[in-house]
Design an enzyme around this catalytic site. Structure first.
Site, short mmCIF file in Angstrom:
data_model
loop_
_atom_site.label_atom_id
_atom_site.label_comp_id
_atom_site.label_asym_id
_atom_site.label_seq_id
_atom_site.Cartn_x
_atom_site.Cartn_y
_atom_site.Cartn_z
N ARG A 21 0.76 -1.10 0.02
CA ARG A 21 0.07 -0.14 0.15
C ARG A 21 0.95 1.14 0.25
NH1 ARG A 21 -2.20 -3.92 0.05
NH2 ARG A 21 -2.29 -3.34 -2.27
N GLN A 39 -11.31 9.38 6.45
CA GLN A 39 -11.16 7.99 6.83
C GLN A 39 -9.97 7.59 5.96
OE1 GLN A 39 -15.48 7.40 5.48
NE2 GLN A 39 -15.34 5.75 7.10
N ILE A 71 -6.10 6.56 4.32
CA ILE A 71 -4.91 6.77 5.32
C ILE A 71 -3.81 7.12 4.25
CG2 ILE A 71 -5.46 4.80 6.96
CD1 ILE A 71 -3.91 2.96 4.96
N ASP A 72 -4.00 7.78 3.06
CA ASP A 72 -3.31 8.35 2.14
C ASP A 72 -2.85 9.68 2.54
OD1 ASP A 72 -5.07 10.18 0.70
OD2 ASP A 72 -5.97 8.42 0.18
N HIS A 113 -8.41 7.34 10.64
CA HIS A 113 -7.88 5.90 10.75
C HIS A 113 -6.48 5.66 10.45
CE1 HIS A 113 -12.16 4.66 9.17
NE2 HIS A 113 -11.98 4.86 10.38
N CYS A 128 13.85 0.08 15.69
CA CYS A 128 13.18 1.21 16.18
C CYS A 128 14.30 2.22 16.12
CB CYS A 128 12.28 1.13 17.36
SG CYS A 128 11.65 2.75 17.84
N CYS A 180 14.14 3.33 20.47
CA CYS A 180 14.73 2.25 21.37
C CYS A 180 15.46 1.20 20.89
CB CYS A 180 13.39 1.92 22.05
SG CYS A 180 12.29 0.79 21.15
N SER A 195 -18.85 5.16 1.89
CA SER A 195 -20.00 4.31 1.62
C SER A 195 -21.16 4.33 2.81
CB SER A 195 -19.42 2.67 1.94
OG SER A 195 -19.03 2.52 2.98
N ALA A 218 -16.48 12.95 -7.85
CA ALA A 218 -16.08 14.07 -6.75
C ALA A 218 -15.16 15.17 -7.53
CB ALA A 218 -15.19 13.33 -5.82
#
Length: 256
Positions: free
Chosen positions: A76, A110, A112-113, A128, A155, A158, A197, A240
């Site tokens: 993704r 909503q 995540i891009d 989200h 990480c 840490c 939706s 849209a």
């Protein structure tokens, strides 16, 4: 229902909204980013038709098979970073509204891009999460991330491995900044839902909160009626990239 080229708000309503400097809350879903080339999740040929949600988008999936989860989100992330994926006219129009509207405009997505951010929206909540960020279950680090991620990736804070995860809300987890969203909905004068939706809660309930608690005008813009279409005062169905700029031009009294 109105046609693709009709305006969902009458001029007299728009004048009232402007005169009262009404606050605006906008909810966007996958439909707005689909026109930029990103796959939706819930269409018949969407992402959830190809993957089992329980295997890639739950906390349990990450515990049981982190490699598969990382592979899914690496794909993704790579797709979003494709140079061909760019904000479209609807994203740009919403950023323009935020800049020029005489009162507050809160954009809740909503998605995540990062297309709203790239278009210039600043008062923005990713309820989200964000695909181009990761967090650490060990130390709580939250950081921007564009490279592939795996369970052996240390990480940067840490240095532990196995705890880094995509900064996205999985099924069974609470969306981000809900108190701020509910507070804005309860006092807005206009609520606009674009490309969603209406199947996923809590976002599917936003129109009722805006209508019943704030007395807001409510508008749905979608390819076709969503599950909660009957709850909206005004509706327009079509692309849209055509309908959103036309609505924003009308609100800002620009030439259409």
């Amino acid at each position: 229902m109105t046609s693709e080229h009709a305006m969902p708000l009458r001029p007299d309503i728009i004048n009232i909204l402007r005169d009262e400097a009404a606050t605006i809350v906008i909810l966007t879903g996958a439909g707005i980013s689909k026109e930029s080339g990103l796959h939706t999740f819930r269409d018949p040929d969407g992402i959830w038709a190809k993957y089992d949600i329980s295997e890639v988008a739950t906390p349990e999936a990450f515990i049981n098979n982190p490699d598969l989860v990382h592979h899914f989100y690496n794909d993704r992330r790579a797709g979003l970073l494709d140079p061909a994926i760019q904000p479209n006219k609807a994203h740009l129009a919403l950023a323009r509204l935020e800049t020029r509207w005489p009162s507050d405009v809160l954009l809740v997505t909503q998605n995540i891009d990062d297309l709203h951010y790239r278009a210039g929206s600043k008062n923005l909540i990713h309820m989200h999460g964000e695909l181009l960020k990761i967090s650490c279950n060990h130390c709580g680090l939250l950081t921007v991330w564009s490279a592939p991620l795996g369970r052996d990736t240390p990480c940067t804070s840490c240095t532990k491995t196995g705890g880094l995860r995509p900064h996205v809300v999985w099924f069974g987890e609470m969306p981000f900044e809900m108190e701020r969203i509910y507070a804005a909905l309860s006092k807005c004068g206009l609520f606009i839902s674009i490309g969603t939706s209406g199947n996923v809660y809590p976002a599917a309930g936003f129109v009722q909160i805006a209508s019943e608690e704030a007395g807001a005008e409510t508008v749905e813009i979608n390819l076709e009626p969503g599950s909660g279409a009957s709850l909206f005062d005004h509706s327009s169905y079509g692309l849209a990239t055509k309908l959103v700029p036309a609505l924003i031009d009308s609100l800002l009294m620009d030439q259409v």
